[in-house]
Design an enzyme around this catalytic site. Structure first.
Site, PDB file in Angstrom:
ATOM      1  N   GLU A 179     -44.481  10.697  40.423  1.00  0.00           N
ATOM      2  CA  GLU A 179     -45.008  12.056  40.665  1.00  0.00           C
ATOM      3  C   GLU A 179     -46.089  12.488  39.674  1.00  0.00           C
ATOM      4  O   GLU A 179     -46.065  13.596  39.136  1.00  0.00           O
ATOM      5  CB  GLU A 179     -43.828  13.057  40.657  1.00  0.00           C
ATOM      6  CG  GLU A 179     -42.763  12.713  41.678  1.00  0.00           C
ATOM      7  CD  GLU A 179     -41.622  13.732  41.745  1.00  0.00           C
ATOM      8  OE1 GLU A 179     -41.642  14.709  40.981  1.00  0.00           O
ATOM      9  OE2 GLU A 179     -40.705  13.523  42.563  1.00  0.00           O
ATOM     10  N   ASN A 190     -44.787   5.896  42.433  1.00  0.00           N
ATOM     11  CA  ASN A 190     -43.910   6.620  43.361  1.00  0.00           C
ATOM     12  C   ASN A 190     -44.280   8.102  43.427  1.00  0.00           C
ATOM     13  O   ASN A 190     -44.494   8.746  42.402  1.00  0.00           O
ATOM     14  CB  ASN A 190     -42.453   6.477  42.866  1.00  0.00           C
ATOM     15  CG  ASN A 190     -41.438   6.917  43.885  1.00  0.00           C
ATOM     16  OD1 ASN A 190     -41.512   6.515  45.047  1.00  0.00           O
ATOM     17  ND2 ASN A 190     -40.494   7.761  43.475  1.00  0.00           N
ATOM     18  N   HIS A 220     -39.213  12.546  51.613  1.00  0.00           N
ATOM     19  CA  HIS A 220     -38.298  13.718  51.744  1.00  0.00           C
ATOM     20  C   HIS A 220     -38.819  14.572  52.908  1.00  0.00           C
ATOM     21  O   HIS A 220     -39.761  15.356  52.756  1.00  0.00           O
ATOM     22  CB  HIS A 220     -38.249  14.511  50.437  1.00  0.00           C
ATOM     23  CG  HIS A 220     -37.640  13.751  49.298  1.00  0.00           C
ATOM     24  ND1 HIS A 220     -36.345  13.287  49.312  1.00  0.00           N
ATOM     25  CD2 HIS A 220     -38.155  13.355  48.110  1.00  0.00           C
ATOM     26  CE1 HIS A 220     -36.075  12.661  48.182  1.00  0.00           C
ATOM     27  NE2 HIS A 220     -37.164  12.668  47.437  1.00  0.00           N
ATOM     28  N   GLU A 235     -37.129   7.233  48.931  1.00  0.00           N
ATOM     29  CA  GLU A 235     -36.125   8.299  48.758  1.00  0.00           C
ATOM     30  C   GLU A 235     -35.921   9.092  50.058  1.00  0.00           C
ATOM     31  O   GLU A 235     -35.744  10.294  50.057  1.00  0.00           O
ATOM     32  CB  GLU A 235     -36.540   9.263  47.647  1.00  0.00           C
ATOM     33  CG  GLU A 235     -36.873   8.606  46.334  1.00  0.00           C
ATOM     34  CD  GLU A 235     -37.294   9.589  45.256  1.00  0.00           C
ATOM     35  OE1 GLU A 235     -37.083  10.807  45.434  1.00  0.00           O
ATOM     36  OE2 GLU A 235     -37.815   9.147  44.216  1.00  0.00           O
ATOM     37  N   ASP A 272     -34.919  11.177  53.084  1.00  0.00           N
ATOM     38  CA  ASP A 272     -33.858  12.014  53.631  1.00  0.00           C
ATOM     39  C   ASP A 272     -34.535  13.005  54.587  1.00  0.00           C
ATOM     40  O   ASP A 272     -35.752  13.190  54.543  1.00  0.00           O
ATOM     41  CB  ASP A 272     -33.010  12.725  52.558  1.00  0.00           C
ATOM     42  CG  ASP A 272     -33.820  13.342  51.418  1.00  0.00           C
ATOM     43  OD1 ASP A 272     -33.293  13.410  50.289  1.00  0.00           O
ATOM     44  OD2 ASP A 272     -34.980  13.755  51.673  1.00  0.00           O
TER      45      ASP A 272
HETATM   46  C1  XIL Z   1     -33.191  14.126  41.877  1.00  0.00           C
HETATM   47  C2  XIL Z   1     -31.702  13.830  41.953  1.00  0.00           C
HETATM   48  O1  XIL Z   1     -31.344  13.523  43.289  1.00  0.00           O
HETATM   49  C3  XIL Z   1     -30.923  15.049  41.450  1.00  0.00           C
HETATM   50  O2  XIL Z   1     -29.545  14.730  41.425  1.00  0.00           O
HETATM   51  C4  XIL Z   1     -31.398  15.409  40.057  1.00  0.00           C
HETATM   52  O3  XIL Z   1     -30.764  16.588  39.661  1.00  0.00           O
HETATM   53  C5  XIL Z   1     -32.913  15.628  40.046  1.00  0.00           C
HETATM   54  O4  XIL Z   1     -33.591  14.458  40.545  1.00  0.00           O
HETATM   55  N1  XIL Z   1     -37.849  12.874  43.370  1.00  0.00           N
HETATM   56  C6  XIL Z   1     -37.371  11.913  42.558  1.00  0.00           C
HETATM   57  C7  XIL Z   1     -35.935  11.831  42.243  1.00  0.00           C
HETATM   58  O5  XIL Z   1     -38.112  10.975  42.179  1.00  0.00           O
HETATM   59  O6  XIL Z   1     -35.677  11.267  40.957  1.00  0.00           O
HETATM   60  C8  XIL Z   1     -35.284  13.177  42.354  1.00  0.00           C
HETATM   61  O7  XIL Z   1     -33.899  12.970  42.252  1.00  0.00           O
HETATM   62  C9  XIL Z   1     -35.629  13.822  43.687  1.00  0.00           C
HETATM   63  C10 XIL Z   1     -37.102  14.023  43.811  1.00  0.00           C
END
Ligand code: XIL
Length: 353
Positions: free
Chosen positions: A152, A197, A237, A268, A270
Site C-alpha cells: 500500500e 501489494n 477487497h 486478499e 473478500d
Molecule cells: C488487516 C487484518 O485483517 C486485521 O485483522 C488487522 O487489524 C488490520 O490489518 N490490507 C492489508 C492487510 O494488507 O494486512 C489488512 O489486514 C487488510 C487490508
C-alpha cells in the site's frame, strides 16, 4: 420380494443403504488442476479452533499470516525480533505441504510505536528498513515462497506528483525506500517471489483508475531501474453493493501489468455485502455473481497465478457483519464458495512449470 444389491449388502454387511453425499472437491484441488494456487490468510487463533483448522486444511493449498508476520507483532521492542507466532503458521503450512506467503515487510500500518518515533526523527538510518527486511526474509528463507515486500505505498490523494503515499517510510527515506526494500529481500532469499501489494485496483471508479495509473508507473519504474519485483499483488477487497466492476477494464489493467513482465496474485480477496438488501439470499447471490465475474476476468489473464481470500470463514473476517468469505460462521459453503469453485473450474489451464 427381490432385494436390490445395495439393500442386500446394506442388510448383510451393515453398509449405508444410501451412498454418502460426496464432498465437493476443495478449492485448492480445483485451482491446482488449472496450475493455480488457492489459499487464505490464517491466524494462530484460527488454528486453535479444530473445526476451522480442519476446513482450512481441506480447502487451502497456501496460507498467509493475517497479522503474525507484521512488524508490529514481530518487533515490539527495537532489535528483538519474535517470529514465534509466524513460525507456528509456517510450520503448520509446511507440515501439510501448503505454500506460505509472507505479509508484509514494509507497510505504513501495523508498525511498533518505537519505529514510528525513530522514523520521524532527523536523518533516520535506512538500516531500519533494510536490516529488518534482511532479517525477516532471511529467517523464513526456503519456507516462504512469496513475500509482500511493500504494501500500500500508493495514495494519489496525498497529492504527490508520483502518486506515492506520504508515509513514514517515504518521509524518512524518499521514494527510493521501495527499491531498497526489494533489493534487500532479493539478497536475503533469491528464490522467493517478491510482490508489490496494494488495494483499489479492481474497478473503473475514478479513484481506482488513479491508483491503477500510479501502480503501472511504479511497476514500469521498477523495471527501468532493475528493481527485483516479480509480481503485483491485487488485494481484491470487493463490495457487492458499491462501485462498478467492469471485466473488460480489469482485464486491460491486468494485461498492462503482464506486459511489463509481472505476475499477478489476488492476495486478499473478500466480497463485502454492506449496503445490500435485508434479504440474505439476495445478498449472497450478488456476492457470488461479482466474485465469479471478478475471477473470470482475473483468471483469463495468464499471468495470474494465485487467488488468496482474506480468511476462509466469516467467523474470522476483518469485515465484521459483511459476510465476505466463502464459508459462513458455521463453516457451511456459501454461494460465494460455489462461485470461486466455478471460476477455477472454468479457468484456462496454466502452462505446467
Ligand atoms: C488487516 C487484518 O485483517 C486485521 O485483522 C488487522 O487489524 C488490520 O490489518 N490490507 C492489508 C492487510 O494488507 O494486512 C489488512 O489486514 C487488510 C487490508
Amino acid at each position: 420380494m427381490t432385494l436390490s444389491r445395495r439393500t442386500f449388502l446394506a442388510a448383510t454387511l451393515a453398509l449405508p443403504a444410501t451412498p454418502p453425499i460426496a464432498e465437493p472437491l476443495p478449492l485448492r484441488v480445483l485451482a491446482r488442476r488449472k496450475g493455480l494456487a488457492y489459499g487464505c490468510c490464517v491466524t494462530c487463533g484460527a488454528l486453535d479452533q479444530p473445526d476451522l483448522a480442519q476446513a482450512i486444511l481441506r480447502e487451502a493449498g497456501l496460507l498467509v499470516p493475517e497479522w503474525e508476520a507484521k512488524r508490529g507483532r514481530v518487533e515490539k521492542r527495537r532489535g528483538h525480533l519474535d517470529f514465534s507466532a509466524a513460525d507456528r503458521l509456517a510450520g503448520f503450512a509446511a507440515a501439510h505441504a501448503m505454500a506460505f506467503r509472507g505479509h508484509a515487510l514494509v507497510w505504513h500500518l501495523s508498525n511498533p510505536a518505537w519505529l514510528e518515533e525513530v522514523l520521524a526523527a532527523p536523518a533516520p538510518d535506512r538500516a531500519l528498513l533494510t536490516d529488518y527486511v534482511t532479517a525477516a526474509v532471511g529467517h523464513f528463507r526456503g519456507r516462504v515462497s512469496s513475500w509482500d515486500v511493500v504494501n500500500e505505498a500508493v495514495e494519489p490523494k496525498d497529492g504527490r506528483p508520483d502518486g506515492l503515499r506520504d508515509s513514514p517510510w517515504l518521509r524518512a527515506f524518499g521514494p527510493g525506500y521501495l527499491d531498497a526494500a526489494f533489493h534487500a529481500a532479493r539478497a536475503a532469499d533469491p528464490a522467493a517471489e517478491l510482490v508489490y501489494n496494494d488495494y483499489g485496483l479492481d474497478t473503473p471508479d475514478a479513484w481506482q483508475q488513479d491508483r491503477q495509473r500510479v501502480v503501472l508507473r511504479l511497476l514500469a519504474g521498477f523495471r527501468a531501474r532493475g528493481v527485483p519485483c516479480d509480481a503485483l499483488g491485487i488485494q481484491g477487497h470487493l463490495k457487492a453493493f458499491s462501485g462498478t466492476f467492469d471485466a473488460g477494464h480489469f482485464r486491460r489493467f491486468l494485461g498492462e501489468v503482464a506486459a511489463l513482465g509481472y505476475g499477478v496474485v489476488i492476495t486478499e480477496m473478500d466480497v463485502a455485502d454492506e449496503g445490500g438488501p435485508a434479504d440474505a439470499v439476495a445478498r449472497g447471490r450478488a456476492q457470488a455473481a461479482l466474485a465469479r465475474r471478478y475471477l473470470d476476468a482475473a483468471l483469463a489473464e495468464p499471468a495470474t497465478r494465485a487467488v488468496v481470500t482474506w480468511g476462509l470463514s466469516d467467523r474470522t473476517t476483518w469485515l465484521k457483519g459483511q459476510h465476505p468469505l466463502p464459508f459462513d460462521e458455521s463453516l457451511h459453503r456459501k454461494p460465494l464458495w460455489h462461485a470461486i469453485a466455478a471460476a477455477f473450474a472454468a479457468a484456462p489451464p496454466r502452462p505446467r512449470k
